[in-house]
Design a protein around this motif. Sequence first.
Motif, PDB file in Angstrom:
ATOM      1  N   THR A  31      30.312  30.285  41.286  1.00  0.00           N
ATOM      2  CA  THR A  31      29.332  30.015  42.340  1.00  0.00           C
ATOM      3  C   THR A  31      28.388  28.869  41.978  1.00  0.00           C
ATOM      4  O   THR A  31      27.833  28.217  42.869  1.00  0.00           O
ATOM      5  CB  THR A  31      28.505  31.269  42.637  1.00  0.00           C
ATOM      6  OG1 THR A  31      27.878  31.737  41.428  1.00  0.00           O
ATOM      7  CG2 THR A  31      29.389  32.375  43.195  1.00  0.00           C
ATOM      8  N   SER A  32      28.194  28.621  40.664  1.00  0.00           N
ATOM      9  CA  SER A  32      27.268  27.574  40.253  1.00  0.00           C
ATOM     10  C   SER A  32      27.877  26.190  40.293  1.00  0.00           C
ATOM     11  O   SER A  32      27.156  25.199  40.461  1.00  0.00           O
ATOM     12  CB  SER A  32      26.752  27.851  38.828  1.00  0.00           C
ATOM     13  OG  SER A  32      26.048  29.064  38.760  1.00  0.00           O
ATOM     14  N   HIS A  33      29.199  26.096  40.164  1.00  0.00           N
ATOM     15  CA  HIS A  33      29.788  24.774  39.965  1.00  0.00           C
ATOM     16  C   HIS A  33      31.014  24.500  40.831  1.00  0.00           C
ATOM     17  O   HIS A  33      31.766  23.573  40.538  1.00  0.00           O
ATOM     18  CB  HIS A  33      30.155  24.594  38.487  1.00  0.00           C
ATOM     19  CG  HIS A  33      28.973  24.651  37.573  1.00  0.00           C
ATOM     20  ND1 HIS A  33      28.107  23.599  37.419  1.00  0.00           N
ATOM     21  CD2 HIS A  33      28.492  25.639  36.798  1.00  0.00           C
ATOM     22  CE1 HIS A  33      27.146  23.935  36.573  1.00  0.00           C
ATOM     23  NE2 HIS A  33      27.363  25.169  36.181  1.00  0.00           N
ATOM     24  N   SER A  34      31.217  25.296  41.881  1.00  0.00           N
ATOM     25  CA  SER A  34      32.368  25.013  42.733  1.00  0.00           C
ATOM     26  C   SER A  34      32.152  25.568  44.138  1.00  0.00           C
ATOM     27  O   SER A  34      31.640  26.683  44.308  1.00  0.00           O
ATOM     28  CB  SER A  34      33.642  25.622  42.133  1.00  0.00           C
ATOM     29  OG  SER A  34      34.740  25.373  42.967  1.00  0.00           O
ATOM     30  N   GLY A  74      25.702  15.413  31.390  1.00  0.00           N
ATOM     31  CA  GLY A  74      26.439  14.169  31.273  1.00  0.00           C
ATOM     32  C   GLY A  74      26.659  13.631  29.876  1.00  0.00           C
ATOM     33  O   GLY A  74      27.325  12.608  29.722  1.00  0.00           O
ATOM     34  N   PHE A  75      26.141  14.288  28.833  1.00  0.00           N
ATOM     35  CA  PHE A  75      26.377  13.814  27.475  1.00  0.00           C
ATOM     36  C   PHE A  75      27.799  14.168  27.044  1.00  0.00           C
ATOM     37  O   PHE A  75      28.237  15.306  27.203  1.00  0.00           O
ATOM     38  CB  PHE A  75      25.367  14.426  26.503  1.00  0.00           C
ATOM     39  CG  PHE A  75      23.962  13.948  26.709  1.00  0.00           C
ATOM     40  CD1 PHE A  75      23.538  12.755  26.149  1.00  0.00           C
ATOM     41  CD2 PHE A  75      23.064  14.673  27.482  1.00  0.00           C
ATOM     42  CE1 PHE A  75      22.237  12.302  26.345  1.00  0.00           C
ATOM     43  CE2 PHE A  75      21.766  14.230  27.677  1.00  0.00           C
ATOM     44  CZ  PHE A  75      21.356  13.039  27.111  1.00  0.00           C
ATOM     45  N   GLU A  76      28.499  13.201  26.488  1.00  0.00           N
ATOM     46  CA  GLU A  76      29.873  13.429  26.055  1.00  0.00           C
ATOM     47  C   GLU A  76      29.872  14.324  24.815  1.00  0.00           C
ATOM     48  O   GLU A  76      29.291  13.978  23.779  1.00  0.00           O
ATOM     49  CB  GLU A  76      30.558  12.098  25.733  1.00  0.00           C
ATOM     50  CG  GLU A  76      32.032  12.226  25.412  1.00  0.00           C
ATOM     51  CD  GLU A  76      32.851  12.691  26.607  1.00  0.00           C
ATOM     52  OE1 GLU A  76      33.920  13.296  26.370  1.00  0.00           O
ATOM     53  OE2 GLU A  76      32.424  12.458  27.760  1.00  0.00           O
ATOM     54  N   PRO A  77      30.527  15.490  24.874  1.00  0.00           N
ATOM     55  CA  PRO A  77      30.475  16.405  23.732  1.00  0.00           C
ATOM     56  C   PRO A  77      31.516  16.070  22.668  1.00  0.00           C
ATOM     57  O   PRO A  77      32.599  15.564  22.966  1.00  0.00           O
ATOM     58  CB  PRO A  77      30.780  17.757  24.376  1.00  0.00           C
ATOM     59  CG  PRO A  77      31.686  17.421  25.519  1.00  0.00           C
ATOM     60  CD  PRO A  77      31.225  16.072  26.031  1.00  0.00           C
ATOM     61  N   VAL A  78      31.153  16.359  21.427  1.00  0.00           N
ATOM     62  CA  VAL A  78      32.121  16.369  20.329  1.00  0.00           C
ATOM     63  C   VAL A  78      32.617  17.806  20.208  1.00  0.00           C
ATOM     64  O   VAL A  78      31.814  18.729  20.023  1.00  0.00           O
ATOM     65  CB  VAL A  78      31.484  15.899  19.008  1.00  0.00           C
ATOM     66  CG1 VAL A  78      32.479  16.032  17.862  1.00  0.00           C
ATOM     67  CG2 VAL A  78      30.990  14.466  19.136  1.00  0.00           C
ATOM     68  N   LYS A  79      33.914  18.012  20.304  1.00  0.00           N
ATOM     69  CA  LYS A  79      34.479  19.357  20.321  1.00  0.00           C
ATOM     70  C   LYS A  79      35.108  19.683  18.969  1.00  0.00           C
ATOM     71  O   LYS A  79      35.950  18.933  18.470  1.00  0.00           O
ATOM     72  CB  LYS A  79      35.539  19.470  21.422  1.00  0.00           C
ATOM     73  CG  LYS A  79      35.031  19.101  22.802  1.00  0.00           C
ATOM     74  CD  LYS A  79      36.159  19.085  23.819  1.00  0.00           C
ATOM     75  CE  LYS A  79      35.700  18.549  25.165  1.00  0.00           C
ATOM     76  NZ  LYS A  79      36.813  18.455  26.149  1.00  0.00           N
ATOM     77  N   VAL A  83      32.302  19.543  38.246  1.00  0.00           N
ATOM     78  CA  VAL A  83      32.162  18.715  37.045  1.00  0.00           C
ATOM     79  C   VAL A  83      33.240  19.132  36.052  1.00  0.00           C
ATOM     80  O   VAL A  83      33.837  20.202  36.177  1.00  0.00           O
ATOM     81  CB  VAL A  83      30.763  18.875  36.404  1.00  0.00           C
ATOM     82  CG1 VAL A  83      29.695  18.349  37.333  1.00  0.00           C
ATOM     83  CG2 VAL A  83      30.492  20.318  36.021  1.00  0.00           C
ATOM     84  N   LYS A  84      33.472  18.291  35.075  1.00  0.00           N
ATOM     85  CA  LYS A  84      34.478  18.575  34.066  1.00  0.00           C
ATOM     86  C   LYS A  84      33.897  19.533  33.032  1.00  0.00           C
ATOM     87  O   LYS A  84      33.093  19.165  32.177  1.00  0.00           O
ATOM     88  CB  LYS A  84      34.929  17.275  33.391  1.00  0.00           C
ATOM     89  CG  LYS A  84      36.057  17.474  32.388  1.00  0.00           C
ATOM     90  CD  LYS A  84      36.464  16.153  31.756  1.00  0.00           C
ATOM     91  CE  LYS A  84      37.582  16.369  30.735  1.00  0.00           C
ATOM     92  NZ  LYS A  84      37.967  15.077  30.089  1.00  0.00           N
ATOM     93  N   LEU A  85      34.293  20.793  33.099  1.00  0.00           N
ATOM     94  CA  LEU A  85      33.789  21.800  32.181  1.00  0.00           C
ATOM     95  C   LEU A  85      34.568  21.772  30.867  1.00  0.00           C
ATOM     96  O   LEU A  85      35.696  21.276  30.803  1.00  0.00           O
ATOM     97  CB  LEU A  85      33.880  23.190  32.814  1.00  0.00           C
ATOM     98  CG  LEU A  85      33.114  23.386  34.126  1.00  0.00           C
ATOM     99  CD1 LEU A  85      33.267  24.823  34.606  1.00  0.00           C
ATOM    100  CD2 LEU A  85      31.647  23.043  33.960  1.00  0.00           C
ATOM    101  N   ILE A  86      33.952  22.324  29.838  1.00  0.00           N
ATOM    102  CA  ILE A  86      34.567  22.387  28.515  1.00  0.00           C
ATOM    103  C   ILE A  86      35.341  23.694  28.406  1.00  0.00           C
ATOM    104  O   ILE A  86      34.745  24.780  28.484  1.00  0.00           O
ATOM    105  CB  ILE A  86      33.508  22.297  27.405  1.00  0.00           C
ATOM    106  CG1 ILE A  86      32.633  21.060  27.601  1.00  0.00           C
ATOM    107  CG2 ILE A  86      34.165  22.274  26.031  1.00  0.00           C
ATOM    108  CD1 ILE A  86      31.443  21.002  26.663  1.00  0.00           C
ATOM    109  N   GLN A  87      36.635  23.602  28.219  1.00  0.00           N
ATOM    110  CA  GLN A  87      37.456  24.804  28.116  1.00  0.00           C
ATOM    111  C   GLN A  87      37.195  25.517  26.795  1.00  0.00           C
ATOM    112  O   GLN A  87      36.962  24.888  25.756  1.00  0.00           O
ATOM    113  CB  GLN A  87      38.941  24.456  28.234  1.00  0.00           C
ATOM    114  CG  GLN A  87      39.369  24.043  29.629  1.00  0.00           C
ATOM    115  CD  GLN A  87      40.871  24.108  29.807  1.00  0.00           C
ATOM    116  OE1 GLN A  87      41.546  24.968  29.260  1.00  0.00           O
ATOM    117  NE2 GLN A  87      41.409  23.168  30.562  1.00  0.00           N
ATOM    118  N   ASN A  88      37.226  26.867  26.851  1.00  0.00           N
ATOM    119  CA  ASN A  88      37.087  27.727  25.665  1.00  0.00           C
ATOM    120  C   ASN A  88      35.754  27.522  24.945  1.00  0.00           C
ATOM    121  O   ASN A  88      35.658  27.682  23.725  1.00  0.00           O
ATOM    122  CB  ASN A  88      38.248  27.490  24.680  1.00  0.00           C
ATOM    123  CG  ASN A  88      39.609  27.699  25.316  1.00  0.00           C
ATOM    124  OD1 ASN A  88      39.836  28.700  25.986  1.00  0.00           O
ATOM    125  ND2 ASN A  88      40.509  26.756  25.116  1.00  0.00           N
TER     126      ASN A  88
END
Length: 315
Positions: free
Chosen positions: A220-223, A186-191, A148-153
């Motif tokens: 291990t959880s996401h890849s 799946g909720f689009e975050p405001v960064k 999934v597309k993780l949030i960097q930093n």
Amino acid sequence: MKHITVVTPCYNEEDNVEEVYRQARAVFESIEGVSYRHLFIDNFSNDKTPDILRRMASEDPNVQVILNARNFGHIRSPYHGLLQAEGDAAILLVADLQDPPDLMREFVRHWQEGAKLVVGVKPSADESGLMFAVRRAYYRFITRIADVKLIQNFTGFGLYDRRVLEVLRKIDDPYPYLRGLVSEVGFEPVKLPYNQPLRKRGITKNNFYSLYDMAMLGITSHSRVPLRIATIAGFFLSGLSLAISIIYLLLKLVFWNTFAAGTAPILFGLFFFASVQLFFIGLLGEYVGAILTQVMKRPLVVERERINLEEPPKC
């Protein structure tokens, strides 16, 4: 009036809990139309932190406290506290003041405008250049290989709407990687970017093992990419070994009397392939350990005491 719970996990933070409480209270006193409570979850501190929390809770009914029966680690305790939050939203705020409480005003403003997930990201930090470079490289690496597309930093500092919390409660993960789960829902975050300052009081509880644990949990959880790399590397190295063996055989047949393989190539090859095998066995062990944790289904934490807080909701 909307209600928000600020969740602050703490462990041996006697120098910081009162200050983070004061700053959080000052923030919400300046926000109209929102009430708040401050939930501290203490991970079996062995300093004066529990006593300070009890005193704060007796002086202010808006202060809620969960005292764990033992130290359940830096992964499970904050997540459990987040799931116990009451109201329309929750904000996860660490006790060491490295996440700026003032940013919560912006969290609430975006939430009032309709955002379900508002997170703080730290593109810069007042730490050693080497450590920050290592962290940044890890975030980029896990973002590239994750399913999934993780949030960097992103470290967990943010506002979670009640709808997000309801989804997290249904996941029932005994060892959750919060940074990945917020992307899974799946909720689009405001960064909102911020610079992370250095810790001013107390000693950091993050050591090499805790950082390694967090890093491997994210992988291990996401890849499944590392497992596939191991499989591909196994095919490649076996082909390479066969090719080298054939070359050595041909050289020996052609130059029977003059060609001597010697022990050095054998030793180098032996140690190289042994180290590769150990690396991938260890990697496989991390995945097996993650599966074991999921199968055992142990509780996130066991609570010793609750103050100013009702019984935990059924998840």
